[in-house]
Motif scaffolding. Sequence first.
Motif, PDB file in Angstrom:
ATOM      1  N   ALA A  58       5.752 -14.197   1.720  1.00 58.77           N
ATOM      2  CA  ALA A  58       5.339 -13.046   2.507  1.00 58.77           C
ATOM      3  C   ALA A  58       6.734 -12.312   2.981  1.00 58.77           C
ATOM      4  O   ALA A  58       6.818 -11.085   2.615  1.00 58.77           O
ATOM      5  N   GLU A  59       7.655 -13.152   3.487  1.00 58.12           N
ATOM      6  CA  GLU A  59       8.663 -12.650   4.128  1.00 58.12           C
ATOM      7  C   GLU A  59       9.837 -12.036   2.930  1.00 58.12           C
ATOM      8  O   GLU A  59      10.368 -11.007   3.115  1.00 58.12           O
ATOM      9  N   ALA A  60       9.744 -12.808   2.013  1.00 59.07           N
ATOM     10  CA  ALA A  60      10.671 -12.519   0.769  1.00 59.07           C
ATOM     11  C   ALA A  60      10.107 -11.280   0.250  1.00 59.07           C
ATOM     12  O   ALA A  60      10.939 -10.262  -0.257  1.00 59.07           O
ATOM     13  N   THR A  61       8.886 -11.191   0.110  1.00 52.94           N
ATOM     14  CA  THR A  61       8.323  -9.581  -0.325  1.00 52.94           C
ATOM     15  C   THR A  61       8.531  -8.523   0.445  1.00 52.94           C
ATOM     16  O   THR A  61       9.006  -7.476  -0.064  1.00 52.94           O
ATOM     17  N   LEU A 105      10.727  -5.342  -0.805  1.00 53.43           N
ATOM     18  CA  LEU A 105      10.373  -4.035  -0.595  1.00 53.43           C
ATOM     19  C   LEU A 105      11.087  -2.919   0.020  1.00 53.43           C
ATOM     20  O   LEU A 105      11.265  -1.928  -0.185  1.00 53.43           O
ATOM     21  N   GLU A 106      11.714  -3.541   1.146  1.00 54.52           N
ATOM     22  CA  GLU A 106      12.685  -2.909   1.830  1.00 54.52           C
ATOM     23  C   GLU A 106      14.021  -2.493   0.923  1.00 54.52           C
ATOM     24  O   GLU A 106      14.728  -1.519   1.584  1.00 54.52           O
ATOM     25  N   HIS A 107      14.232  -3.426   0.023  1.00 60.51           N
ATOM     26  CA  HIS A 107      15.466  -2.945  -0.932  1.00 60.51           C
ATOM     27  C   HIS A 107      15.099  -2.721  -2.350  1.00 60.51           C
ATOM     28  O   HIS A 107      15.683  -3.090  -3.258  1.00 60.51           O
ATOM     29  N   ALA A 108      13.912  -2.042  -2.528  1.00 56.29           N
ATOM     30  CA  ALA A 108      13.230  -1.495  -3.528  1.00 56.29           C
ATOM     31  C   ALA A 108      14.189  -1.018  -4.702  1.00 56.29           C
ATOM     32  O   ALA A 108      14.302  -1.147  -5.759  1.00 56.29           O
ATOM     33  N   LEU A 123      11.070 -11.195  -8.615  1.00 56.17           N
ATOM     34  CA  LEU A 123      10.562 -12.161  -7.578  1.00 56.17           C
ATOM     35  C   LEU A 123       9.665 -13.373  -8.306  1.00 56.17           C
ATOM     36  O   LEU A 123       8.647 -13.959  -7.962  1.00 56.17           O
ATOM     37  N   ALA A 124      10.201 -13.599  -9.533  1.00 59.85           N
ATOM     38  CA  ALA A 124       9.172 -14.739 -10.289  1.00 59.85           C
ATOM     39  C   ALA A 124       9.173 -16.071  -9.262  1.00 59.85           C
ATOM     40  O   ALA A 124       8.094 -16.686  -9.340  1.00 59.85           O
ATOM     41  N   GLY A 125      10.027 -16.239  -8.765  1.00 59.52           N
ATOM     42  CA  GLY A 125      10.195 -17.619  -7.910  1.00 59.52           C
ATOM     43  C   GLY A 125       9.375 -17.479  -6.696  1.00 59.52           C
ATOM     44  O   GLY A 125       8.891 -18.731  -6.065  1.00 59.52           O
ATOM     45  N   VAL A 126       8.874 -16.265  -6.251  1.00 56.62           N
ATOM     46  CA  VAL A 126       8.290 -15.977  -5.114  1.00 56.62           C
ATOM     47  C   VAL A 126       6.687 -16.037  -5.151  1.00 56.62           C
ATOM     48  O   VAL A 126       5.982 -16.704  -4.330  1.00 56.62           O
ATOM     49  N   ARG A 127       6.309 -16.000  -6.517  1.00 55.24           N
ATOM     50  CA  ARG A 127       4.876 -16.271  -6.760  1.00 55.24           C
ATOM     51  C   ARG A 127       4.037 -15.213  -5.760  1.00 55.24           C
ATOM     52  O   ARG A 127       3.147 -15.687  -4.740  1.00 55.24           O
ATOM     53  N   LEU A 128       4.041 -13.874  -6.202  1.00 52.36           N
ATOM     54  CA  LEU A 128       3.425 -12.797  -5.360  1.00 52.36           C
ATOM     55  C   LEU A 128       2.662 -11.775  -6.371  1.00 52.36           C
ATOM     56  O   LEU A 128       3.409 -11.144  -6.914  1.00 52.36           O
ATOM     57  N   GLY A 129       1.279 -12.082  -6.530  1.00 51.03           N
ATOM     58  CA  GLY A 129       0.484 -10.857  -7.114  1.00 51.03           C
ATOM     59  C   GLY A 129      -0.290 -10.131  -6.224  1.00 51.03           C
ATOM     60  O   GLY A 129      -0.650 -10.396  -5.248  1.00 51.03           O
ATOM     61  N   TYR A 130      -0.581  -9.003  -6.746  1.00 52.60           N
ATOM     62  CA  TYR A 130      -1.864  -8.308  -5.850  1.00 52.60           C
ATOM     63  C   TYR A 130      -2.661  -7.467  -7.037  1.00 52.60           C
ATOM     64  O   TYR A 130      -2.370  -7.288  -8.026  1.00 52.60           O
ATOM     65  N   MET A 131      -3.934  -7.281  -6.318  1.00 46.81           N
ATOM     66  CA  MET A 131      -4.737  -6.579  -7.220  1.00 46.81           C
ATOM     67  C   MET A 131      -5.378  -5.423  -6.305  1.00 46.81           C
ATOM     68  O   MET A 131      -5.847  -5.671  -5.031  1.00 46.81           O
ATOM     69  N   ALA A 132      -5.671  -4.159  -6.739  1.00 51.55           N
ATOM     70  CA  ALA A 132      -6.291  -3.197  -6.416  1.00 51.55           C
ATOM     71  C   ALA A 132      -7.322  -2.679  -6.881  1.00 51.55           C
ATOM     72  O   ALA A 132      -7.485  -2.745  -8.007  1.00 51.55           O
ATOM     73  N   GLY A 133      -8.262  -1.892  -5.994  1.00 50.15           N
ATOM     74  CA  GLY A 133      -9.617  -1.138  -6.686  1.00 50.15           C
ATOM     75  C   GLY A 133     -10.263  -0.663  -5.488  1.00 50.15           C
ATOM     76  O   GLY A 133      -9.822  -0.612  -4.361  1.00 50.15           O
ATOM     77  N   THR A 143       0.919  -1.135  -0.038  1.00 46.56           N
ATOM     78  CA  THR A 143      -0.007   0.130  -0.087  1.00 46.56           C
ATOM     79  C   THR A 143       0.759   1.174   0.165  1.00 46.56           C
ATOM     80  O   THR A 143       0.665   2.149  -0.755  1.00 46.56           O
ATOM     81  N   GLN A 144       1.817   1.209   0.859  1.00 45.87           N
ATOM     82  CA  GLN A 144       2.932   2.372   0.911  1.00 45.87           C
ATOM     83  C   GLN A 144       3.806   2.517  -0.445  1.00 45.87           C
ATOM     84  O   GLN A 144       3.915   3.571  -0.831  1.00 45.87           O
ATOM     85  N   TYR A 145       4.161   1.346  -0.766  1.00 41.92           N
ATOM     86  CA  TYR A 145       4.974   1.265  -1.742  1.00 41.92           C
ATOM     87  C   TYR A 145       4.723   1.802  -3.204  1.00 41.92           C
ATOM     88  O   TYR A 145       5.199   2.575  -3.938  1.00 41.92           O
ATOM     89  N   ILE A 146       3.390   1.398  -3.465  1.00 48.00           N
ATOM     90  CA  ILE A 146       2.713   1.975  -4.762  1.00 48.00           C
ATOM     91  C   ILE A 146       2.007   3.141  -4.768  1.00 48.00           C
ATOM     92  O   ILE A 146       1.587   3.614  -5.470  1.00 48.00           O
TER      93      ILE A 146
END
Length: 355
Positions: free
Chosen positions: A252-255, A259-262, A220-230, A68-71
Amino acid sequence: MQRVIRQDVQSMHAYAIQDSRGLVKLDAMENPFSLPPELQAALGERLGQVAINRYPTTCVADVIAALTQYIGLPEGCALMLGNGSDELISLLALACDRPGAKILAPLPGFVMYEMSAKLQGLQFVGVPLTADFELDEAAMLAAIEEHRPAITYIAYPNNPTANLFDDAVVQRIVEAVGAQGSGFVVFDEAYQPFSSRSWLQRMARHEHVLVMRTLSKFGLAGVRLGYMAGAAALVHEIDKVRPPYNVSVLNAEATLFALEHADEFARQAAVLREERARLINELRDLPGAKPYPSEANMILVRVPDAKKAFEGMKSRGVLVKNVSALHPLLDSCLRLTVGTPAENRLMIDALKASL
């Protein structure tokens, strides 16, 4: 056993994944860069402390807060997470599975839109792009008027053509779906790190618009994390069909770590955008090759004989994607992932030798 499995499933083709062992892998739009050694060590130590004996609960809320903060999520909007964008696409089809419901998308496009619709028993309506891979506005508007789709997908940029569609046309499509009041538009921004435009901030002005992204192209293709906003009310309804523990504690932890190292991933994306521009210029100089504009980490190129070029490149140790059979508009086309400078040099040399 065949009497048990649905006939339409038996008739389908599984999602094809090429064997890349021993090859320079430039077929799947992955970020080619690994983390620097010091970040690898830090990530390993952090993952080692994760409570893998517990179900993921608070960590998912932490990822949502960080994203939420990152985007810069607009006020009044909400996020939900998926095990990659693929799961989100499936959940959308599940949430909209009403009698007669349809899913609409331009073609050629991401195959999972159609596959998810059919697996859920929904009708899929494909609308061909123009010869230069733009949205056919008249055809799109006519299809929306006729079919009143529950979901209209717009990949932004599109896969496999890599282009961003004309903004004015996209706006009119959004307005046409909104005027019907019976469906919503999903912008699939999987390639956002490489794109010059986004619908994320504009989304807040349209309650029927969703924006879907993945961290796969982020790196992070190997982490498998997608998100949807609306709009929060819409996202909360769709979130009801999400499995309760669909994102693992390790994912979750890898994500959170990423993000901390964006800044490191932003640096990598900048290199890939520079390499993309250089590759397009070099492809233009190859006799018989016609590259198309790209806003993603891939380039669509038309060659005299895609099968010959693909096999020639593979024999020289470079794996790309032959997309020529996916749709008539892609005849004689290859899709090239933008890799590291060294990988791109090998790819250009292999293509040149294979033409």
